[in-house]
Design a protein around this motif. Structure first.
Motif, short mmCIF file in Angstrom:
data_model
loop_
_atom_site.label_atom_id
_atom_site.label_comp_id
_atom_site.label_asym_id
_atom_site.label_seq_id
_atom_site.Cartn_x
_atom_site.Cartn_y
_atom_site.Cartn_z
N MET A 426 1.00 -1.34 -0.45
CA MET A 426 0.24 0.03 0.20
C MET A 426 0.67 1.27 -0.04
O MET A 426 1.82 1.17 0.78
CB MET A 426 -1.11 0.27 1.34
CG MET A 426 -1.89 -1.02 1.00
SD MET A 426 -2.96 -1.43 2.39
CE MET A 426 -3.43 0.19 2.91
N LYS A 429 -0.82 7.09 0.33
CA LYS A 429 -2.41 7.68 1.04
C LYS A 429 -3.16 6.79 0.70
O LYS A 429 -4.24 6.80 1.43
CB LYS A 429 -1.98 8.31 -1.00
CG LYS A 429 -3.53 9.00 -1.33
CD LYS A 429 -3.48 9.20 -2.73
CE LYS A 429 -4.28 10.26 -3.68
NZ LYS A 429 -5.34 10.62 -4.37
N GLU A 430 -3.08 5.64 0.61
CA GLU A 430 -4.14 4.03 0.67
C GLU A 430 -3.69 4.03 2.07
O GLU A 430 -5.46 3.68 3.12
CB GLU A 430 -3.52 3.37 -0.24
CG GLU A 430 -3.33 3.60 -1.77
CD GLU A 430 -3.35 1.95 -2.41
OE1 GLU A 430 -3.72 1.54 -3.37
OE2 GLU A 430 -2.56 1.21 -1.66
N GLN A 433 -5.87 6.92 4.10
CA GLN A 433 -6.88 6.59 3.78
C GLN A 433 -7.68 5.73 5.00
O GLN A 433 -8.80 5.97 5.00
CB GLN A 433 -7.26 6.67 2.12
CG GLN A 433 -7.18 7.49 1.06
CD GLN A 433 -7.30 7.11 -0.07
OE1 GLN A 433 -7.40 5.86 -0.48
NE2 GLN A 433 -7.52 7.84 -1.28
N GLN A 434 -7.19 5.06 5.29
CA GLN A 434 -7.62 3.61 6.17
C GLN A 434 -7.84 4.22 7.29
O GLN A 434 -7.94 3.68 8.86
CB GLN A 434 -6.36 2.80 6.71
CG GLN A 434 -6.39 1.75 4.83
CD GLN A 434 -7.34 1.08 4.43
OE1 GLN A 434 -8.26 0.19 5.47
NE2 GLN A 434 -7.87 0.87 3.34
#
Lengths: 469, 85
Positions: A426, A429-430, A433-434
């Motif tokens: 990941m 950014k990913e 986002q969590q």
């Protein structure tokens, strides 16, 4: 000629059919040189005398190589690259290529009046077309300007340069080329056809040199057998002229234009590295190997030294030697070298691992060779058993290291969250986002770095790390 | 649910991200991190420089030795002592 013509399909000829036709023509010209002149007379009688420019590699006695008659196209075209670099091997004898985009080939039967190709202008771009490149802009990208009035040659050079990671702009006319150079120059290399219409290639080169005397350029002059024959060669003594249109020759000339660092420059660069740069290099190297030492036995220092050693070896020695292109900073170069070295090893390991481990019907992983004797492995698979044992060992050690990391961060759920995200590939950014803010992410990464690259974990002292605290 | 990612791959990915995170740091932030870890940044930097110089040295020495060898051989040839059978 009839025979050649009959090979072409009735509609638009495919590139393969064209290639066959060109090969056949080439053979025919070789056997009967007078056929070549007859061929051009025929072509001119069919297509009209709009373009007097001699074709790419057909030296003519009647027209000067730097003919300024005709203006083939009135636009800067975006690069539409459907060709591959191996087209370089094809001698560019595509007849009257300039006309090709504007002539409807279905109308090319004898007796049909074909409008002069130059009267049909190609669409003009209101703004400069965007750089057409499949490669994202990063430190590896180089830029090139191809000034070539023959579309097929332009495509050929473009394809070749793109395969060498260049972002390419093309101009078909001298005015456009100079405007493009003024707006977008300098380029890593400018490729100019000597026979450019309106303004000769030498004049274009001189104009460009007025703007930037250091601009690397290559002049393409395939009509001549030696540089002595090329008119006005002396005006551009520092610019290489390419008479031989083979791939290898073009690559060599291109390579010679690159600002490769000498050994002395590498030594000087080491001396000039700042404390911050040195520390960054060191930490980066540590980061690339810190968790694989159990199997690799290599420290970040080793990696950095290997990168430098390969640089000093250079390409000449063969193998994996590298050269520092001074377009990028020395630090960036060393970082890329370290990245490349570790990726190469990673690929080797992955290849070995994917051959060795499989999933059963229940999704459980097993080693293909668990129940096979070493001699059978060698007999049936041709691999040495130690390679499989090594792959299995690596996996076991990696498993232990991973568990060790989880143990190290058991009191830091955010760190575990980031580490698990990283392990799944990941991006920052990913992960954010969590549910992590930018500051939380930074602080967490800092914590991970301090722990995994800190002196207690081998990061500062070059100790071996086995994944356990 | 079993984690199906190869552990070797997991570590590779972590190392890649970890190394890249260093590149995002400013010089000041890096110096602060090293100081915080108890090391002397200046000393560490010089250690890295000497490491690079050391990596560069063997070839330098080899080159000098090779040059010296060439000189010796050519001297021998000139004076006619040695290398003759």
């Amino acid at each position: 000629m009839d025979q050649i013509h009959s090979e072409l399909p009735p509609d638009e000829p495919s590139s393969e059919a064209l290639r066959l036709a060109i090969d056949a023509l080439r053979l025919a010209f070789k056997e009967r040189p007078q056929l070549q002149e007859s061929f051009w007379v025929l072509v001119h009688s069919i297509l009209g005398p709009a373009d007097q420019t001699p074709p790419a590699n057909v030296p003519t006695r009647t027209s000067a190589p730097c003919s300024d008659v005709g203006s083939p196209q009135d636009a800067i075209h975006p690069v539409v690259d459907n060709s591959s670099s191996d087209l370089m091997e094809i001698e560019p004898i595509i007849p009257n290529d300039v006309q090709k985009p504007t002539v409807d080939e279905r109308d090319c039967s004898a007796g049909t009046v074909v409008p002069a190709p130059l009267q049909a202008p190609l669409p003009r771009w209101s703004v400069l077309p965007p750089m057409d490149s499949p490669i994202p802009m990063n430190g590896r990208n180089k830029s090139a300007l191809v000034i070539e009035f023959i579309p097929s040659l332009s495509r050929m050079f473009t394809a070749f340069l793109k395969s060498d990671h260049y972002l390419v702009r093309t101009a078909f006319q001298s005015e456009d080329a100079l405007r493009l150079y003024r707006d977008c120059g300098p380029f890593e290399v400018v490729v100019i056809d000597y026979r450019m219409p309106t303004k000769n290639g030498v004049d274009i080169a001189l104009d460009i040199l007025k703007q930037d005397p250091t601009q690397p350029m290559i002049i393409i002059a395939p009509d001549y057998r030696s540089e002595v024959e090329v008119p006005r060669r002396k005006e551009l003594m520092s610019v290489p002229f390419l008479l031989d249109m083979r791939n290898s020759r073009f690559r060599k000339v291109l390579d010679e234009l690159q600002p490769w660092a000498t050994r002395e420059e590498v030594y000087r660069a080491i001396t000039e590295l700042t404390a911050g740069e040195l520390l960054k290099l060191r930490k980066y190297g540590e980061g690339r190997v810190c968790l694989s030492r159990g199997t690799d036995h290599r420290t970040g220092d080793d990696l950095l030294q290997e990168a430098l050693r390969l640089t000093l070896e250079g390409k000449e020695s063969g193998g994996n030697g590298r050269r520092w292109n001074k377009r990028v900073t020395f630090v960036t170069f060393l970082i890329q070298a370290m990245r490349s070295i570790t990726r190469r090893r990673k690929d080797d390991n992955a290849l070995l691992a994917c051959d060795t481990f499989k999933d059963d019907v229940e999704g459980q992983e097993y080693c293909l060779f668990d129940h096979v004797s070493a001699s059978d492995r060698n007999q049936f698979f041709g691999y040495a058993s130690w390679e499989y044992e090594m792959a299995a060992d690596q996996r076991l050690i990696a498993e232990e290291t991973w568990n060790g990391i989880l143990e190290q961060f058991k009191d830091a759920p955010e760190a575990l969250f980031v580490l698990r995200g990283w392990s799944k590939g990941m991006t920052k950014k990913e992960i954010m986002q969590q549910g992590l803010s930018e500051n939380q992410y930074r602080a967490t990464v800092r914590r991970i770095r301090m722990k995994l690259l800190g002196p207690t974990n081998g990061g500062g002292g070059g100790e071996k790390h086995d994944g356990q605290d | 649910m079993t984690d199906r990612i190869n552990p070797v791959e997991k570590l590779e990915k972590i190392m890649e991200q970890l190394a890249d995170s260093v590149l995002e740091l400013s010089d000041e932030a890096l110096l602060a991190e090293i100081t915080e870890s108890g090391a002397d940044p200046q000393q560490e930097a010089e250690r890295t420089r000497s490491l690079l110089r050391h990596a560069a040295r063997p070839q330098e020495v080899d080159q000098r030795l090779a040059n010296a060898g060439d000189t010796t051989i050519s001297n021998y040839s000139r004076t006619g002592k040695g290398l003759s059978r």
